[in-house]
Design a protein around this motif. Structure first.
Motif, PDB file in Angstrom:
ATOM      1  N   ILE A 144      15.315  11.173 -15.997  1.00 26.62           N
ATOM      2  CA  ILE A 144      16.810  10.217 -15.397  1.00 26.62           C
ATOM      3  C   ILE A 144      16.847  11.039 -14.723  1.00 26.62           C
ATOM      4  O   ILE A 144      19.010  10.678 -13.728  1.00 26.62           O
ATOM      5  N   ASP A 145      17.289  12.542 -13.901  1.00 27.82           N
ATOM      6  CA  ASP A 145      18.327  13.095 -13.561  1.00 27.82           C
ATOM      7  C   ASP A 145      18.348  12.928 -11.602  1.00 27.82           C
ATOM      8  O   ASP A 145      17.337  13.066 -11.623  1.00 27.82           O
ATOM      9  N   CYS A 146      19.438  12.737 -11.787  1.00 25.35           N
ATOM     10  CA  CYS A 146      20.215  11.974 -10.241  1.00 25.35           C
ATOM     11  C   CYS A 146      21.161  13.176  -9.728  1.00 25.35           C
ATOM     12  O   CYS A 146      22.169  12.195 -10.540  1.00 25.35           O
ATOM     13  N   LYS A 147      21.266  14.060  -9.353  1.00 32.84           N
ATOM     14  CA  LYS A 147      22.318  14.165  -8.416  1.00 32.84           C
ATOM     15  C   LYS A 147      23.513  13.221  -7.133  1.00 32.84           C
ATOM     16  O   LYS A 147      24.605  13.408  -7.318  1.00 32.84           O
ATOM     17  N   ALA A 148      21.610  12.747  -6.366  1.00 34.27           N
ATOM     18  CA  ALA A 148      22.050  11.825  -5.366  1.00 34.27           C
ATOM     19  C   ALA A 148      22.319  10.835  -6.469  1.00 34.27           C
ATOM     20  O   ALA A 148      21.782  10.176  -7.065  1.00 34.27           O
ATOM     21  N   PRO A 149      23.374   9.355  -5.446  1.00 34.32           N
ATOM     22  CA  PRO A 149      23.420   7.693  -6.652  1.00 34.32           C
ATOM     23  C   PRO A 149      21.873   7.221  -6.134  1.00 34.32           C
ATOM     24  O   PRO A 149      21.726   7.565  -5.043  1.00 34.32           O
ATOM     25  N   GLN A 150      21.576   6.552  -7.429  1.00 35.99           N
ATOM     26  CA  GLN A 150      20.054   6.235  -7.069  1.00 35.99           C
ATOM     27  C   GLN A 150      20.643   4.859  -7.518  1.00 35.99           C
ATOM     28  O   GLN A 150      21.120   4.304  -8.201  1.00 35.99           O
ATOM     29  N   ARG A 165      17.870  -0.932 -15.101  1.00 30.09           N
ATOM     30  CA  ARG A 165      16.231  -0.881 -14.955  1.00 30.09           C
ATOM     31  C   ARG A 165      16.245   0.330 -13.743  1.00 30.09           C
ATOM     32  O   ARG A 165      17.014  -0.199 -12.775  1.00 30.09           O
ATOM     33  N   LEU A 166      15.342   1.193 -13.734  1.00 29.71           N
ATOM     34  CA  LEU A 166      14.766   2.370 -12.397  1.00 29.71           C
ATOM     35  C   LEU A 166      13.928   2.056 -12.284  1.00 29.71           C
ATOM     36  O   LEU A 166      13.006   2.531 -13.287  1.00 29.71           O
ATOM     37  N   THR A 167      13.478   3.108 -10.889  1.00 28.64           N
ATOM     38  CA  THR A 167      11.825   3.555 -11.279  1.00 28.64           C
ATOM     39  C   THR A 167      12.145   5.661 -11.118  1.00 28.64           C
ATOM     40  O   THR A 167      13.225   5.713 -10.614  1.00 28.64           O
ATOM     41  N   ASP A 168      10.910   5.348 -12.132  1.00 27.17           N
ATOM     42  CA  ASP A 168      11.501   6.729 -12.102  1.00 27.17           C
ATOM     43  C   ASP A 168      10.236   7.461 -11.315  1.00 27.17           C
ATOM     44  O   ASP A 168       9.693   7.107 -10.238  1.00 27.17           O
ATOM     45  N   ARG A 179       8.790   2.179 -13.481  1.00 23.59           N
ATOM     46  CA  ARG A 179       9.753   0.579 -14.273  1.00 23.59           C
ATOM     47  C   ARG A 179       9.922   1.066 -15.250  1.00 23.59           C
ATOM     48  O   ARG A 179       9.476   0.370 -15.989  1.00 23.59           O
ATOM     49  N   GLN A 180      11.240   1.428 -15.646  1.00 25.65           N
ATOM     50  CA  GLN A 180      11.981   1.929 -16.853  1.00 25.65           C
ATOM     51  C   GLN A 180      13.374   0.694 -17.208  1.00 25.65           C
ATOM     52  O   GLN A 180      13.717   0.767 -16.761  1.00 25.65           O
ATOM     53  N   VAL A 181      13.208   0.502 -18.315  1.00 27.58           N
ATOM     54  CA  VAL A 181      14.519  -0.237 -18.795  1.00 27.58           C
ATOM     55  C   VAL A 181      15.414   0.450 -19.699  1.00 27.58           C
ATOM     56  O   VAL A 181      14.822   0.980 -20.920  1.00 27.58           O
ATOM     57  N   PHE A 182      16.898   0.856 -19.604  1.00 29.66           N
ATOM     58  CA  PHE A 182      17.403   1.254 -20.403  1.00 29.66           C
ATOM     59  C   PHE A 182      18.498   0.522 -21.267  1.00 29.66           C
ATOM     60  O   PHE A 182      18.865  -0.032 -20.173  1.00 29.66           O
TER      61      PHE A 182
END
Length: 97
Positions: free
Chosen positions: A3-9, A29-32, A37-40
């Motif tokens: 889930i590494d992201c430099k720009a805002p997701q 919840r985000l899309t990998d 769809r992943q939930v943390f």
């Protein structure tokens, strides 16, 4: 799964809204990268909102109106630090991490 992201997701956030007006982020919840769809669950958080207008270390411009939370989530048995931003103007949550 990363889930590494430099720009805002953009992410979905489930929050608790307390009677005193505080907001507590509970889950994201985000899309990998595979489109899944992943939930943390958020294990820890710190509210760093309302410190004026500035650009964060992640390159996100924030104002006193934004909600900003530094959070820890568990990803593949490792603690990962993320930052959640809520923009009341756009009514949207974004994440960097």
């Amino acid at each position: 799964m990363g889930i590494d992201c430099k720009a805002p997701q953009k992410v979905d956030v489930i929050c608790q809204h307390s009677v005193d007006g505080t907001v507590i982020p509970l889950r994201i919840r985000l899309t990998d990268e595979d489109g899944q769809r992943q939930v943390f669950n958020i294990k820890e958080y710190m509210d760093i909102s309302h410190k004026g207008s500035y650009t964060t270390a992640d390159g996100v411009f924030v104002t006193d109106n934004n909600l900003i939370f530094e959070c820890k989530i568990l990803v593949i048995n490792m603690i990962k630090k993320i930052t959640l931003y809520y923009s009341p103007f756009n009514q949207s949550w974004t994440m960097t991490g």
